[in-house]
Design a protein around this motif. Structure first.
Motif, PDB file in Angstrom:
ATOM      1  N   ALA A   7       0.807  -1.183  -0.039  1.00  0.00           N
ATOM      2  CA  ALA A   7       0.043  -0.159   0.057  1.00  0.00           C
ATOM      3  C   ALA A   7       0.751   1.041   0.001  1.00  0.00           C
ATOM      4  CB  ALA A   7      -0.988  -0.004   1.187  1.00  0.00           C
ATOM      5  N   LEU A   8       1.910   1.464   0.941  1.00  0.00           N
ATOM      6  CA  LEU A   8       2.908   2.252   0.817  1.00  0.00           C
ATOM      7  C   LEU A   8       3.458   2.579  -0.812  1.00  0.00           C
ATOM      8  CD1 LEU A   8       4.204   1.919   4.408  1.00  0.00           C
ATOM      9  CD2 LEU A   8       2.905   3.733   3.501  1.00  0.00           C
ATOM     10  N   PHE A   9       3.939   1.510  -1.378  1.00  0.00           N
ATOM     11  CA  PHE A   9       4.472   1.603  -2.406  1.00  0.00           C
ATOM     12  C   PHE A   9       3.600   2.226  -3.573  1.00  0.00           C
ATOM     13  CE2 PHE A   9       5.096  -0.629  -6.686  1.00  0.00           C
ATOM     14  CZ  PHE A   9       6.483  -0.006  -7.016  1.00  0.00           C
ATOM     15  N   ASN A  10       2.464   1.642  -3.653  1.00  0.00           N
ATOM     16  CA  ASN A  10       1.365   2.201  -4.573  1.00  0.00           C
ATOM     17  C   ASN A  10       1.270   3.673  -3.976  1.00  0.00           C
ATOM     18  OD1 ASN A  10       1.067  -0.283  -5.721  1.00  0.00           O
ATOM     19  ND2 ASN A  10      -0.624  -1.110  -4.002  1.00  0.00           N
ATOM     20  N   LEU A  11       1.081   4.058  -2.987  1.00  0.00           N
ATOM     21  CA  LEU A  11       1.022   5.432  -2.582  1.00  0.00           C
ATOM     22  C   LEU A  11       2.025   6.398  -3.244  1.00  0.00           C
ATOM     23  CD1 LEU A  11      -0.700   7.525  -1.208  1.00  0.00           C
ATOM     24  CD2 LEU A  11       0.366   7.106   1.062  1.00  0.00           C
ATOM     25  N   ASP A  12       3.133   5.790  -3.136  1.00  0.00           N
ATOM     26  CA  ASP A  12       4.427   6.432  -3.257  1.00  0.00           C
ATOM     27  C   ASP A  12       4.359   6.805  -4.896  1.00  0.00           C
ATOM     28  OD1 ASP A  12       6.989   7.786  -2.431  1.00  0.00           O
ATOM     29  OD2 ASP A  12       7.713   6.035  -3.852  1.00  0.00           O
ATOM     30  N   THR A  13       4.144   5.497  -5.573  1.00  0.00           N
ATOM     31  CA  THR A  13       4.079   5.571  -6.919  1.00  0.00           C
ATOM     32  C   THR A  13       2.965   6.793  -7.397  1.00  0.00           C
ATOM     33  OG1 THR A  13       4.766   3.262  -7.006  1.00  0.00           O
ATOM     34  CG2 THR A  13       3.612   4.106  -8.891  1.00  0.00           C
ATOM     35  N   ALA A  14       1.911   6.618  -6.775  1.00  0.00           N
ATOM     36  CA  ALA A  14       0.853   7.510  -7.272  1.00  0.00           C
ATOM     37  C   ALA A  14       1.279   8.871  -6.992  1.00  0.00           C
ATOM     38  CB  ALA A  14      -0.588   7.365  -6.428  1.00  0.00           C
ATOM     39  N   HIS A  15       1.938   9.369  -6.004  1.00  0.00           N
ATOM     40  CA  HIS A  15       2.432  10.595  -5.654  1.00  0.00           C
ATOM     41  C   HIS A  15       3.339  11.046  -6.685  1.00  0.00           C
ATOM     42  CE1 HIS A  15       3.596  13.968  -3.290  1.00  0.00           C
ATOM     43  NE2 HIS A  15       4.764  13.652  -3.375  1.00  0.00           N
ATOM     44  N   ARG A  16       4.442  10.284  -6.841  1.00  0.00           N
ATOM     45  CA  ARG A  16       5.416  10.441  -7.922  1.00  0.00           C
ATOM     46  C   ARG A  16       4.829  10.681  -9.122  1.00  0.00           C
ATOM     47  NH1 ARG A  16      10.884   9.756  -6.557  1.00  0.00           N
ATOM     48  NH2 ARG A  16      11.130   8.797  -4.617  1.00  0.00           N
ATOM     49  N   SER A  17       3.748   9.742  -9.748  1.00  0.00           N
ATOM     50  CA  SER A  17       3.118  10.093 -10.863  1.00  0.00           C
ATOM     51  C   SER A  17       2.549  11.428 -11.005  1.00  0.00           C
ATOM     52  CB  SER A  17       2.234   8.875 -11.131  1.00  0.00           C
ATOM     53  OG  SER A  17       2.920   7.779 -11.099  1.00  0.00           O
ATOM     54  N   SER A  18       1.797  11.870  -9.960  1.00  0.00           N
ATOM     55  CA  SER A  18       1.116  12.907 -10.071  1.00  0.00           C
ATOM     56  C   SER A  18       2.011  14.272 -10.060  1.00  0.00           C
ATOM     57  CB  SER A  18      -0.033  13.132  -8.647  1.00  0.00           C
ATOM     58  OG  SER A  18       1.003  13.081  -7.460  1.00  0.00           O
ATOM     59  N   ARG A  19       3.071  13.969  -9.318  1.00  0.00           N
ATOM     60  CA  ARG A  19       4.196  15.277  -9.297  1.00  0.00           C
ATOM     61  C   ARG A  19       4.499  15.324 -10.769  1.00  0.00           C
ATOM     62  NH1 ARG A  19       9.323  15.775  -5.322  1.00  0.00           N
ATOM     63  NH2 ARG A  19      10.186  17.873  -6.269  1.00  0.00           N
ATOM     64  N   ILE A  20       4.963  14.072 -11.292  1.00  0.00           N
ATOM     65  CA  ILE A  20       5.516  14.115 -12.854  1.00  0.00           C
ATOM     66  C   ILE A  20       4.821  14.832 -13.579  1.00  0.00           C
ATOM     67  CG2 ILE A  20       6.387  12.851 -14.639  1.00  0.00           C
ATOM     68  CD1 ILE A  20       7.690  10.860 -12.716  1.00  0.00           C
ATOM     69  N   ALA A  21       3.284  14.276 -13.617  1.00  0.00           N
ATOM     70  CA  ALA A  21       2.114  14.925 -14.250  1.00  0.00           C
ATOM     71  C   ALA A  21       1.930  16.390 -14.272  1.00  0.00           C
ATOM     72  CB  ALA A  21       1.083  14.136 -14.051  1.00  0.00           C
ATOM     73  N   ALA A  22       2.142  16.826 -12.949  1.00  0.00           N
ATOM     74  CA  ALA A  22       1.996  18.336 -12.790  1.00  0.00           C
ATOM     75  C   ALA A  22       3.073  19.127 -13.384  1.00  0.00           C
ATOM     76  CB  ALA A  22       2.036  18.695 -11.192  1.00  0.00           C
ATOM     77  N   GLU A  23       4.529  18.424 -13.175  1.00  0.00           N
ATOM     78  CA  GLU A  23       5.260  19.238 -13.866  1.00  0.00           C
ATOM     79  C   GLU A  23       5.572  19.210 -15.283  1.00  0.00           C
ATOM     80  OE1 GLU A  23       8.796  17.071 -12.022  1.00  0.00           O
ATOM     81  OE2 GLU A  23       8.681  18.188 -10.269  1.00  0.00           O
ATOM     82  N   THR A  24       4.712  18.025 -15.743  1.00  0.00           N
ATOM     83  CA  THR A  24       4.808  17.936 -17.244  1.00  0.00           C
ATOM     84  C   THR A  24       3.644  19.074 -17.815  1.00  0.00           C
ATOM     85  OG1 THR A  24       5.263  15.648 -17.296  1.00  0.00           O
ATOM     86  CG2 THR A  24       4.052  16.612 -19.196  1.00  0.00           C
ATOM     87  N   TYR A  25       2.545  19.245 -17.076  1.00  0.00           N
ATOM     88  CA  TYR A  25       1.406  20.125 -17.475  1.00  0.00           C
ATOM     89  C   TYR A  25       1.989  21.651 -17.225  1.00  0.00           C
ATOM     90  CZ  TYR A  25      -1.806  16.260 -17.423  1.00  0.00           C
ATOM     91  OH  TYR A  25      -2.454  15.067 -17.598  1.00  0.00           O
ATOM     92  N   LEU A  26       2.858  21.876 -16.123  1.00  0.00           N
ATOM     93  CA  LEU A  26       3.562  23.164 -15.976  1.00  0.00           C
ATOM     94  C   LEU A  26       4.272  23.452 -17.180  1.00  0.00           C
ATOM     95  CD1 LEU A  26       3.736  25.701 -14.205  1.00  0.00           C
ATOM     96  CD2 LEU A  26       5.358  24.305 -12.891  1.00  0.00           C
ATOM     97  N   LEU A  27       5.165  22.616 -17.351  1.00  0.00           N
ATOM     98  CA  LEU A  27       6.370  22.709 -18.575  1.00  0.00           C
ATOM     99  C   LEU A  27       5.351  23.082 -19.938  1.00  0.00           C
ATOM    100  CD1 LEU A  27       8.968  22.859 -19.629  1.00  0.00           C
ATOM    101  CD2 LEU A  27       8.802  20.447 -19.831  1.00  0.00           C
ATOM    102  N   SER A  28       4.274  22.264 -20.292  1.00  0.00           N
ATOM    103  CA  SER A  28       3.545  22.576 -21.367  1.00  0.00           C
ATOM    104  C   SER A  28       2.752  23.988 -21.271  1.00  0.00           C
ATOM    105  CB  SER A  28       2.538  21.490 -21.343  1.00  0.00           C
ATOM    106  OG  SER A  28       1.792  21.741 -22.346  1.00  0.00           O
TER     107      SER A  28
END
Length: 458
Positions: free
Chosen positions: A18-39
């Motif tokens: 569960a902690l792994f999945n939570l960390d993966t989701a957090h990293r994915s959302s952060r990458i997505a946010a940074e991607t959207y910001l760059l775009s």
């Protein structure tokens, strides 16, 4: 115990997943946010870049239009366009420019009528010559400080005493003293800026004017210097009142009349002996030496006086000259007679006293017909044209520059609304006068030519 241990192990594994999945989701959302910001930042950059490109293109287009406008402006000839407009306005019926039968501009009719109306009503009538109104009361013993005209005339005669150069050394010292006293007396009399001194100035000029018929050559250089000092003091005391302006005008004429000849004493004595012999035989005296190159006129000593560079003096002088010309001529009388005949309807009794009284009392500019107004304006413009040309020439004669004289002509031409053709002729006359002066000058080859092209065309 073993079962409990397995349960703990399974629970810890589930928690780790569960902690792994939570960390993966957090990293994915952060990458997505940074991607959207760059775009979004890239989108903003592209937007700003497109705006800059549009502005640059707009500025290039505007610069191109400004360059085209500059080319058009350089090709514009303002004077030519105005002349075309004036010509078109003249040729069109109902144009705003008045013109005569020959199509020439006749100048301002209203301004001419205003000046004639002021003259007929006596405005500025005192601006004139040495009439009885000016001379009246001179030398009255009851007035404190007023010097009699006879006394001033006696002092003026000292400046033209032909015996001044014939005396020996002792007598010459006495005459020098008498001459200096006469000069100081006249300077004190004419130098004040007061009404009393104004009458003294007019009286001295009147005496000098009478002297013209007696002798125009000043016998001695000392007398000539004294006369120059007197006239300089007289001009210093002149105000811009009509009486003083008339006196200054008289000085202009006198300064071009009286002269001294710088030559040896023997020739002077011989010339005086010839005059004396002719006088004793009641015959006309012989003329003065004809070599004008030896003559030194009063004008040469008065050229630097500041009154000649005062615009107010020349303006007042023109007003006086025009008033005197109208008074001495029959312009006003003829115009009033024609208007009165039109008003009464007959010229049968125009010589009667009643007709003359009605003409003087009842007529005004609005009694003139349209043709009479045009004729009146034309006659006044002719008078102003002649007087303005004479004064402009006098300005050049008395040391004013071509620019000053041309400015005077333009200013007074506009003030009196002279026709453009008259103004052009006056400026052309000034140009020719300047060229003639340069050619007549002994240093003409060293003097740069005067550029009068712009002044002539303005």
């Amino acid at each position: 115990a073993r079962a409990a241990d397995e349960s703990v192990t399974d629970a810890s594994g589930i928690l780790l997943n569960a902690l792994f999945n939570l960390d993966t989701a957090h990293r994915s959302s952060r990458i997505a946010a940074e991607t959207y910001l760059l775009s979004a930042a890239n989108s903003h950059k592209r937007c700003i870049k497109s705006i800059v490109a549009l502005e640059k293109a707009s500025l290039k287009e505007r610069l191109k239009q400004i360059e085209e406008l500059e080319v058009v402006l350089d090709a514009i000839d303002v004077k030519k366009d105005i002349c075309k407009y004036i010509e078109m306005d003249k040729n069109n019926a109902g144009g705003s420019i008045s013109h005569g039968s020959d199509g020439e501009d006749e100048g301002g009719i209203a301004s001419a009528l205003a000046l004639l109306n002021a003259h007929s009503q006596g405005v500025g009538r005192c601006a004139g010559n040495f009439g009885e109104s000016v001379l009246e009361g001179w030398g009255s013993e009851k007035e404190t400080g007023v010097i009699s005209r006879d006394e001033l005339e006696e002092q003026v005669k000292e400046l033209f005493d032909a015996n001044f150069i014939k005396k020996d050394e002792d007598q010459r010292r006495t005459l020098d003293k008498n001459l200096e006293e006469a000069v100081s007396f006249l300077i004190n009399a004419v130098g004040e800026k007061s009404e009393r001194a104004m009458s003294h100035r007019a009286s001295v000029c009147h005496s000098l004017n009478n002297q013209r018929s007696v002798r125009t050559q000043v016998p001695d250089e000392c007398q000539f210097d004294g006369l120059c000092r007197v006239l300089e003091s007289l001009l210093n005391g002149c105000s811009r009142e009509p009486g003083d302006v008339a006196t200054a005008k008289m000085c202009m004429m006198l300064s071009q009349t009286f002269f001294v000849i710088l030559e040896d004493t023997a020739l002077k004595s011989e010339n005086d002996d010839l005059h004396g012999a002719a006088k004793s035989e009641n015959v006309e005296p012989q003329s003065l030496p004809l070599d004008r190159n030896k003559r030194i006129y009063l004008k040469s000593r008065l050229l630097s006086h500041p009154i000649w560079h005062d615009n107010e003096f020349w303006d007042q002088a023109l007003f006086q000259c025009v008033s005197e010309a109208l008074t001495q001529s029959s312009v006003m009388n003829n115009l009033q007679t024609a208007a009165m005949v039109s008003k009464v309807g007959t010229n049968k009794h125009k010589t009667s006293a009643n007709f003359q009284i009605r003409k003087a009392e009842n007529l005004s500019w609005h009694d003139f017909s349209s043709d009479q107004r045009v004729k009146a304006a034309s006659q006044l413009h002719t008078v102003v044209f002649s007087q303005l040309g004479a004064l402009a020439h006098s300005m050049l004669e008395f040391g004013c520059s071509f620019d000053d004289a041309a400015s005077f002509v333009r200013r007074l031409s506009v003030r009196h609304q002279l026709p453009i053709s008259h103004r052009t002729m006056l400026l052309q006359h000034l140009k020719e006068s300047v060229i003639a002066q340069i050619k007549a000058s002994p240093v003409a080859d060293k003097v740069a030519p005067v550029d009068t092209r712009q002044k002539e065309t303005d």
